[in-house]
Enzyme design. Structure first.
Site, PDB file in Angstrom:
ATOM      1  N   GLU A 288       0.837  -1.214   0.000  1.00  0.00           N
ATOM      2  CA  GLU A 288       0.000   0.000   0.000  1.00  0.00           C
ATOM      3  C   GLU A 288       0.870   1.263   0.000  1.00  0.00           C
ATOM      4  O   GLU A 288       0.723   2.135   0.846  1.00  0.00           O
ATOM      5  CB  GLU A 288      -0.977  -0.030   1.183  1.00  0.00           C
ATOM      6  CG  GLU A 288      -1.907  -1.243   1.109  1.00  0.00           C
ATOM      7  CD  GLU A 288      -2.969  -1.303   2.198  1.00  0.00           C
ATOM      8  OE1 GLU A 288      -2.741  -0.769   3.288  1.00  0.00           O
ATOM      9  OE2 GLU A 288      -4.033  -1.892   1.919  1.00  0.00           O
ATOM     10  N   ASP A 367      -8.367  -9.341   3.940  1.00  0.00           N
ATOM     11  CA  ASP A 367      -8.182  -8.251   4.885  1.00  0.00           C
ATOM     12  C   ASP A 367      -9.271  -8.210   5.951  1.00  0.00           C
ATOM     13  O   ASP A 367     -10.140  -7.340   5.904  1.00  0.00           O
ATOM     14  CB  ASP A 367      -8.153  -6.922   4.122  1.00  0.00           C
ATOM     15  CG  ASP A 367      -7.592  -5.789   4.961  1.00  0.00           C
ATOM     16  OD1 ASP A 367      -7.113  -6.065   6.064  1.00  0.00           O
ATOM     17  OD2 ASP A 367      -7.646  -4.642   4.500  1.00  0.00           O
ATOM     18  N   GLU A 395     -12.739  -2.773  11.920  1.00  0.00           N
ATOM     19  CA  GLU A 395     -12.774  -2.049  10.646  1.00  0.00           C
ATOM     20  C   GLU A 395     -13.898  -2.527   9.727  1.00  0.00           C
ATOM     21  O   GLU A 395     -14.681  -1.728   9.232  1.00  0.00           O
ATOM     22  CB  GLU A 395     -11.411  -2.197   9.940  1.00  0.00           C
ATOM     23  CG  GLU A 395     -11.391  -1.548   8.574  1.00  0.00           C
ATOM     24  CD  GLU A 395     -10.016  -1.613   7.907  1.00  0.00           C
ATOM     25  OE1 GLU A 395      -9.071  -2.163   8.498  1.00  0.00           O
ATOM     26  OE2 GLU A 395      -9.899  -1.095   6.783  1.00  0.00           O
TER      27      GLU A 395
HETATM   28  O1  GCW Z   1      -7.005  -3.220   6.473  1.00  0.00           O
HETATM   29  C1  GCW Z   1      -6.197  -2.393   5.737  1.00  0.00           C
HETATM   30  C2  GCW Z   1      -6.573  -1.066   6.273  1.00  0.00           C
HETATM   31  C3  GCW Z   1      -5.436  -0.088   6.316  1.00  0.00           C
HETATM   32  C4  GCW Z   1      -4.257  -0.762   7.016  1.00  0.00           C
HETATM   33  C5  GCW Z   1      -3.848  -1.973   6.203  1.00  0.00           C
HETATM   34  C6  GCW Z   1      -2.726  -2.766   6.850  1.00  0.00           C
HETATM   35  C7  GCW Z   1      -2.602   0.152   8.469  1.00  0.00           C
HETATM   36  O2  GCW Z   1      -7.664  -0.577   5.539  1.00  0.00           O
HETATM   37  O3  GCW Z   1      -5.888   1.023   7.008  1.00  0.00           O
HETATM   38  O4  GCW Z   1      -3.173   0.110   7.191  1.00  0.00           O
HETATM   39  O5  GCW Z   1      -4.932  -2.850   6.083  1.00  0.00           O
HETATM   40  O6  GCW Z   1      -3.026  -3.749   7.513  1.00  0.00           O
HETATM   41  O7  GCW Z   1      -1.578  -2.428   6.666  1.00  0.00           O
END
Ligand code: GCW
Length: 682
Positions: A288, A367, A395
């Protein structure tokens, strides 16, 4: 702020009497920082429970007392137990034992180390809270897992990534806070459930946090480490992979360049000057848009090993995250599958990491969705340290506005048989390191707390933090046992409260699953903030998160035969189980297969009817949560009662929104009506 450390005043005379015998006097003959913490916690707990502060002394002053000590240093003042009678309990284990010798009646809390004694004290306090008989007590405990870690996603500016409970308790306006009161309370909560490690800043490391490892900032970081140390918790820092450039003024962060390696070595030495027991680094790299070794044509082992070498002389470790995937995918490209990414990146590197590197693998391949299969990377590397990452912060599971008790989900993950080394290769044995005899292993989880008065926004979300600690201490505890313990400590021992809240907690994950994305397909949430339904929100995006619904059917074909081949990353027979439509579990069907809406599930229902059925039931059961809670009016203090009620009402309303958006979407796509003729908006 007390959460599950309420220590409600004990009113019942029988209980008071039973415990009064020991609660007057604590004897502690050895002093260490952590042992002193243990004694203080015990004295405070007893005072809250019985109203009177016990005396604390080095030598016994009465015939009954509680002894808190370290087995190896049992000295003459405590001659009631022979060392040979004390089983070895390891670095963090303890013994709680009622010892009767001549006229003395002693409750002994003994660790092999002071940390063990601290955990023993918290255990004893739990027993006292729950009114457990202490006469003849004999408990020997040791944690099953080595690293029991919390990851804060707190930013220096005081915001928290994916935080739903206010601001950071650690940082404010780009500074580490000076008043440590709240942080100490947090350390107490964490230690009380056995947490022994914490990474204090977000894995997405920005400019200010990059400098936490600088000479200027380390004194302030060291103060945080001091607070946690007194509770047996080691501090870790999330680092920026390009720190040698950002902080050190070098022109590269290439892990193979001598000057870069040298810079990390100097930096590590400087950190250990300030924090002698520093845990190590947590690293999100090449993920990311974070920098990493790929920029220099190096692989993740080369990146991680460079850091590992710098920390190695001081006993530090590198926790390297496996959340690495292409976040710039083209939705038209059907050959790339995000679910495959962690395995594809890391499996080929098995055996090339130093032994003070541990790979941190998210529990699922995508995720933290409400339902995902277990990550096929878990168990796939038999020469590499692995630990498992959970997300306590909700989340994708209702953001602490919805009730979603996650322990049952994590239990399923831990009980999953990977077959990595034949039948019985459970994830929990990867977590505890025994499957392949790993040097470092354990768990990390993203915290759900902030500076809200109740820590977690939703009071009932506290149960997820408590439950995480208890579960990774002992994965064989049941979700029921853990939930019940939390309720008793938090709300007291009234049976109706215990039963009702336990029913609510234990049903809540399924309820949430029922009204949100169906059959394991995931996503369908509003982009960016991830709250609320948006079925196509991620459908044409770069993130690799698609459901492929059309007028005939839905789901992602991840089979070996016609799909992305993700199913082939599992060991047999899981591979076959997921590949075959007939044996793929219903709840994961759309994760692995693209099927027509008329496809019959193992349950006998069609996919489309299942979608309607579960949306209607889920929304009804969200109403049921309210009924359960309101039956407790008058039995829970008005403040917490009202606060929870308000959130449950919001949840029930929002569940209807989910129900209607999802139902209407699939009715419009499929043209198939609900068999029971319930309202679906057209
Ligand atoms: O779940 C996603 C999230 C991001 C997060 C990323 C990660 C810290 O939307 O906000 O960043 O994973 O785990 O690195």
């Amino acid at each position: 702020y007390k959460a599950w450390l309420q220590n409600h005043h004990v009113e019942q005379p029988e209980l008071r009497e039973a415990l009064a015998r020991w609660s007057g006097s604590i004897v502690a003959s050895v002093h260490t920082e952590v042992l002193d913490t243990a004694v203080k916690e015990l004295a405070l707990g007893i005072k809250q429970l019985y109203g009177e502060k016990p005396t604390v002394s080095k030598v016994p002053q009465s015939e009954t007392f509680i002894y808190v000590g370290v087995a190896d240093q049992l000295d003459k003042s405590f001659g009631y137990l022979d060392k040979s009678e004390i089983p070895r309990v390891g670095q963090e284990g303890y013994i709680l034992k009622h010892v009767v010798r001549e006229q003395h009646s002693i409750l002994a809390v003994l660790g092999e180390t002071d940390r063990g004694a601290l955990y023993g004290v918290f255990h004893l306090l739990r027993l006292m809270n729950m009114g457990v008989q202490l006469e003849h007590l004999h408990i020997v405990e040791r944690p099953r897992n080595q690293l029991r870690m919390i990851n804060q996603w707190d930013n220096a500016d005081g915001t928290i990534e994916r935080g739903y409970a206010g601001h950071s308790i650690f940082f404010n306006e780009n500074q580490i806070v000076e008043d440590m009161t709240r942080i100490k309370d947090y350390a107490r909560l964490l230690a009380s459930v056995g947490i022994n490690a914490i990474a204090i800043n977000n894995v997405n490391v920005n400019e200010v946090e990059t400098a936490f490892i600088s000479e200027e900032q380390l004194p302030a970081v060291a103060k945080l480490a001091d607070v946690f140390r007194s509770y047996g918790i080691r501090l870790y820092i999330s680092i920026h992979f390009a720190s040698p450039m950002e902080l050190g003024g070098l022109s590269s962060a290439d892990p193979l360049l001598p000057e870069v390696r040298e810079w990390w070595k100097m930096t590590a030495a400087c950190i250990y000057d300030h924090i002698p027991d520093f845990g190590g680094f947590l690293v999100k790299a090449d993920s990311e848009h974070r920098p990493g070794p790929f920029a220099y044509g190096r692989d993740h082992a080369e990146g991680a090993n460079m850091l590992a070498e710098a920390l190695e002389p001081f006993g530090g470790i590198v926790i390297w995250r496996c959340f690495v995937y292409n976040c710039m995918q083209d939705w038209r490209d059907r050959s790339t599958d995000r679910a495959r990414a962690a395995y594809d990146h890391f499996k080929p590197l098995d055996g090339s990491f130093h032994d003070n590197v541990v790979l941190q693998v998210k529990n699922g391949p995508m995720d933290f969705q409400v339902r995902e299969p277990v990550s096929p990377l878990l168990g796939a590397m038999n020469q590499t340290n692995q630990m498992i990452e959970f997300q306590i912060t909700q989340e994708y599971t209702g953001q602490q506005r919805h009730l979603c008790y996650l322990i049952p989900q994590w239990k399923e993950v831990l009980e999953f048989d990977t077959h990595a080394k034949g039948k019985g290769s459970y994830v929990k044995h990867i977590g505890d390191g025994t499957l392949f005899g790993m040097k470092i292993s354990g768990y990390a989880a993203v915290s759900n707390i902030g500076d809200d008065e109740n820590w977690t926004g939703h009071t009932l979300a506290q149960a997820n933090l408590h439950g995480y600690g208890r579960l990774v201490w002992n994965p064989d505890l049941t979700a029921e046992e853990i939930a019940e313990e939390w309720i008793r400590l938090t709300f007291g021992n009234e049976e109706q409260v215990v039963r009702t809240v336990a029913d609510m907690l234990l049903a809540s994950w399924h309820i949430y699953e029922q009204y949100t994305a169906p059959l394991g397909v995931g996503w369908m949430v509003a982009p960016n903030h991830h709250y609320g339904p948006d079925v196509d929100g991620y459908e044409y995006s770069r993130w690799g998160t698609y459901h492929f619904a059309d007028r005939e059917g839905i789901g992602v074909d991840r089979t070996d035969k016609s799909g992305t081949g993700y199913a082939g990353q599992y060991f047999s027979p899981n591979r076959e189980m997921y590949n075959q439509l007939s044996s793929c579990p219903d709840e994961l069907l759309l994760f692995f297969h693209h099927v027509p809406y008329t496809h019959k599930l193992q349950s006998g229902q069609t996919v489309i009817q299942h979608i309607y059925e579960t949306r209607f039931t889920g929304a009804e059961r969200a109403e049921w949560l309210i009924q359960q809670w309101t039956s407790l009016e008058g039995k829970i203090d008005p403040e917490r009662y009202e606060q929870v009620l308000e959130r449950l009402q919001e949840q029930a309303e929002h569940a209807k929104e989910w129900r209607d958006v999802i139902n209407t979407y699939f009715y419009r796509k499929s043209g198939i009506a609900d068999e029971k003729g319930r309202t679906i908006y057209r």
